[in-house]
Each structure stands twice: as C-alpha cells, then as structure tokens.
Design a protein around this motif. Structure first.
Motif: not given
Length: 594
Positions: A287-297, A544-547
C-alpha cells in the motif's frame, strides 16, 4: 501562474487550486527548493506535475514503488500529459525506447526509483539532458526519524551537489517536527520554501473499538461498508486466516503479504486497483503510495507501530474527498508484543526512536479525547475544536474538571526542567523512593508526591490527554522527554479551566457523522460506475483513472448533457471530455429521459 491556472482547468479539470498548491508552484517556477507537507489526497502531485508542464525539459520524480509509478503515469496519459517510468519491469527494448524518447525531448515527467536514479550511468545520462526539477516523493524516507527510513533515499542528498542549479522538491504526508528538519538537511535543500498544509482529512471518520473476537468484529464492520477497502494485519498468518474467514462469508477479498510469489502479489494488487477485488487483507508490505482514489474504508486489525504509519495507511481511504471510514481494533496485549518486537531490533538507536513513536500510537489507541485533534496535534497542527466525525465526538466519554490534575503534571514538568520522560514524571508525582529520584534530590521538589493518591495508570492517562490536547509534547530527539508548549502557560498561570475525560466503558458505532455527504442520484451513479468499469477494462487502466468517484458523483448531481456542461464537472479536462464525454453524456441523457 496564469498559465498554471489554465493547465489546472484545461488539463486536469479543476477550477481552483487547493490550499498551498499555487504558492508551491510559484516558488518552483522561481527556481526555489521546496518542502511540501500535505495530507494524502491533498494534491501533492500537482505541485510538481504542473511546473513540469510549464518548465523546459524534463522533471524527474523519485518514487518508491513500481506499482505507484505505473498508476501515476497511466493517470497522466489519460490527461494527455507525456510521461513514462523507468524500472526493472521494462524489457531491454522498452528501456531503450524510453531513453531514446528522453533524449528526443518527448517526455515532461520521468518516474524513477532512488536506487536507479543514483546509479552513475543514469546520472551521466541526465547530465546530457535539460532537467528543470527533481521531485522526491515520500521524502520522509530520507530521515532516520521518519517511520519508513530507507537507506537508498539517504543517497539523494548528493543530488544537490551534482545538480546545484536545479530546484529540488521534497514531498511527504507524514512528518513530525524532527523529521521535517531532517528532510531539509538530508536533501541539502537550500533556503527552501516550506509549505505545511493542514493534515486534516475531514471526510474520514475515525473509530476505535476494544479488540474482542476480532475476526467477528472485522466481518461485521465490512458487511456494513460499500466499495473498496483495506484491512491491515501485523502477521502473514493473520492475513491468511482473516481473508479465508471473510471469503467464507461471501466477501470478495484476497490476502497480500511478502510470503506470496511476486507475480501473485502483483496480480492481487492490480486486481484490487482495477476493482476486480473489493477488499485486500494485507501486511504493511501493501500500500505505500497506492494511488487508488476510491478506497472507502481502512481497518487496522492490529495496532500500527507509529502515528505516521497509521495516518499514512488510513489516508488511503477517501482520497477523492468522499466519505470514508477508519477502524482501529485496540488490544493491550498486541501493544506489549509490538514493544517486544521493536526492542529486539539490531540498531539500538533506531529501536529507541521506534519505541517512542509506538508509545504515541499506543496513547492514541487509549485516548478519550477527539481522535482528529490528537493526530493534528502530533503533527504540530494544534487544534482546539472537536471534529464531529470520530467515535469520541459522536459518542463522547464523560468529562470532569481536570484543571488541578493538569496543573500538577505541568508544574512537575516545569520543576524537573523539562528533562524527563513520562514514567519518571509519574514516579515523582507519586512520591516513589527510587534511587535516581533521591540522587537528584527530586524528592525535595514542591511537586514531589502531590499525586500519590492516584495510580500510575491514572497519571499516564492524564499525561496522554495533555499531550493530545497540545499542552505537552514529546521530544523524540531527546529520549522522549516531555516539553511544555506555549498552550500550557494559561493553565500554569491559573488563567484557564480544563475539562478532561474519564475512562470510556462502551462505544456506540451507530451514531451518524456531523459531516454531511454530497447529495446525488444514486441510481445514475451506479450506471456511471458500470460504464467507467467497462471503459477501464477496454483501456487496461484502473477505473478511478478514467474518473474518480467524486467526479461521477458530481455528474450524478449536475446531469451534464452537453460538452460545455461536462467541462464544468469536477475533474473533467479537455482531453477527458474528448475521450469519454460522449459516452457518459449518453448514459446521463438516457437516465433523465427514462
């Protein structure tokens, strides 16, 4: 800066700079060294990506993980920005092609690991190019005070000598006062402009529960959540056991740890990034630097080893600004085991630093004051107000007038000349007849034994609350001695009253946050997510890269039916309008007319 504003809107689709971005970009364009302290999701990347597009030549971005490089390059390409990465995953032919394109001036940004950047061959290659900026991401890794110190990062201090006229930017989301000073020194930043943004992430709700039948607690929590999530465990066995238990309850999840084959780990991570797996159960190897914007918890099944690690890990939730949850399962036995693990390390000095950092994390787990306030105060962002979006604020513990107890503690710190750690302070307060106390004549102090009617645990709790509230701070550069802050002065002068918390007995997780979520059409949002996933699979990029979810929510709120309206959606720039606009507008129009 007018050009920077134009790029912000036309390329990235944002109307306004976030706090600090404009100031940082302006300083970089003036060839100044910069240190950027912003929370995860606070917009650090744009601080170097926009200057890279404005400056001549190339910007080098030092990045710690291969997966992070790929995700960031994929995202830039969807915005129409020429970027590439160089790492061991590239074939010799691919590497040759990237080097040739660098030589031909085709790229604005190159992402590279610190190990490769500091190779003599790579340095010589850069010296033959026009390099305008070097950005060091995860800059806390250069500091031995940092929670994730890496020897390879330490070599980056040589860059300023090799490229004296090129501005260097350090960026981090997790650095206390000692780490910040060390980053500046280790990177040899010359009179840097330092921007310290707010570390607050108001969209994340902080929860802590006492660990009891932890697997059942985790399953129950996950069942209440929607979307992607991460659960962190401190051992491979726990990862395996918990992921199996979750799968038996119908949860779409996978386990991730260093004991798995590299190819399997890469596939699991890629499946999670691309929303093919909902939940990852992992050790901190993930996970360090994981660039995933839609993690909810994010759930911490075990206690992290530092506030910085905890903050960084929960920061992987809600990067799009939408509501997110953080849950910490706390157990004193876990804490004792972690202290033992840390103590067995090979480097005594490093062990001492890590023990001090873990003590702060343990205190956070035991806290009975606003958790957001504790985190912000740890990073020297002193906050007087309560957040309204943590378990303490939503289900407050009972309070009492703690003014006199606080004055006893602060006065004793003062009498001991701010040179002792918390346990010694407690020993003096309780009037213990210990050899060191007698040798230093601390039994003669006016504060000696003024707290003898209370237990060690009681005073430990009071001291922690005073640290959390910003009246005391722990100086980890001096063996964790307690220091008074300026906030303590009114209390010591009897000009202020202070309410403290009594021990908590229960926790109500059912209370609703005071932070209101955006109101949008949930049915349309689901349709847009389906389209996004379909496009992402076709283009072989994460959804999430798309939108981002935030962009889809804005569409589901504003119902854009023309290109002009679509450009006014948060996160939509000209390139994305041209690539995706027609398909998303068609779904929106159909939804409106049915």
């Amino acid at each position: 800066m007018t050009q920077a504003q134009h790029i912000l809107k036309q390329t990235f689709g944002y109307d306004h700079f976030r706090d600090g971005q404009a100031q940082v970009i302006s300083q970089v364009l003036q060839q100044k060294d910069v240190l950027v302290l912003m929370p995860t999701g606070g917009g650090k990347s744009l601080c170097y990506q926009i200057p890279a597009m404005l400056l001549p030549g190339l910007t080098i971005v030092v990045s710690p993980l291969i997966s992070l490089m790929k995700d960031q390059v994929d995202a830039l390409l969807t915005y129409g920005v020429n970027a590439a990465y160089i790492n061991s995953n590239l074939s010799p032919q691919e590497m040759f092609n990237v080097y040739k394109s660098m030589q031909d001036g085709k790229y604005k940004l190159i992402y590279v690991a610190p190990e490769r950047l500091m190779q003599l061959e790579f340095i010589h290659r850069l010296q033959g190019l026009t390099v305008s900026l070097i950005a060091v991401d995860e800059a806390h890794c250069v500091s031995h005070w940092g929670h994730d110190f890496r020897k390879d990062y330490r070599l980056l201090g040589q860059l300023k000598a090799t490229f004296p006229n090129i501005p260097i930017m350090g960026l981090t989301a997790t650095a206390d006062l000692a780490t910040r000073a060390d980053i500046t020194q280790q990177l040899n930043l010359q009179q840097p402009f330092i921007f310290k943004g707010s570390f607050d992430r108001p969209n994340i709700r902080y929860n802590q529960v006492t660990k009891y039948k932890a697997t059942d607690q985790a399953i129950a929590f996950v069942k209440q959540q929607e979307g992607s999530g991460i659960i962190y465990c401190n051992s491979r066995r726990k990862v395996d056991d918990l992921s199996i238990a979750l799968a038996k309850h119908g949860v779409n999840c996978a386990g991730y740890h260093a004991g798995l084959e590299g190819e399997i780990r890469d596939k699991i991570q890629r499946d999670f990034i691309q929303d093919k797996i909902d939940i990852i159960v992992a050790t901190v190897a993930f996970g360090m630097g994981i660039d995933k914007s839609n993690v909810r918890f994010v759930v911490h099944f075990d206690l992290p080893r530092s506030i910085e690690s905890y903050y960084q890990e929960i920061g992987r939730a809600g990067r799009d600004g939408m509501p997110a949850e953080a849950l910490l399962l706390f157990d004193e036995k876990d804490a004792a085991r972690i202290r033992q693990w840390i103590s067995t390390g090979e480097n005594p000095q490093r062990n001492n630093v890590e023990l001090q950092k873990f003590a702060a994390m343990e205190a956070f787990g035991e806290a009975q004051t606003c958790r957001r306030q504790i985190l912000l105060n740890y990073f020297a962002e002193y906050s007087a107000g309560h957040c309204g979006n943590c378990d303490i604020c939503l289900d407050p513990p009972k309070a009492f007038d703690g003014t006199i107890d606080a004055q006893k503690v602060l006065s004793c710190v003062f009498r001991l000349k701010q040179t002792v750690a918390s346990q010694y302070l407690i020993d003096v307060l309780r009037g213990k007849q210990l050899k060191r106390i007698l040798e230093y004549s601390h039994d003669k102090l006016s504060t000696y034994a003024i707290g003898k009617d209370k237990s060690d645990a009681y005073w430990h709790n009071i001291i922690n609350q005073l640290i959390h509230r910003g009246f005391l701070r722990v100086d980890i550069t001096q063996n964790a001695v307690l220091k008074l802050t300026e906030e303590a002065r009114p209390l010591l002068q009897q000009a202020q009253k202070l309410q403290l918390a009594v021990p908590r007995l229960s926790l109500d997780l059912g209370k609703k946050s005071q932070i209101t979520a955006q109101d949008y059409d949930r049915a349309l949002f689901a349709k847009l997510k389906h389209l996004r996933k379909k496009i992402a699979e076709q283009d072989d990029v994460p959804p999430f890269v798309v939108f981002s979810d935030a962009t889809l929510a804005d569409m589901a709120d504003k119902f854009p039916e023309s290109g002009f309206d679509f450009l006014n959606i948060h996160g939509v720039g000209q390139t994305k309008l041209e690539r995706y606009g027609e398909r998303f507008i068609a779904v929106i129009s159909k939804h409106i007319n049915t």
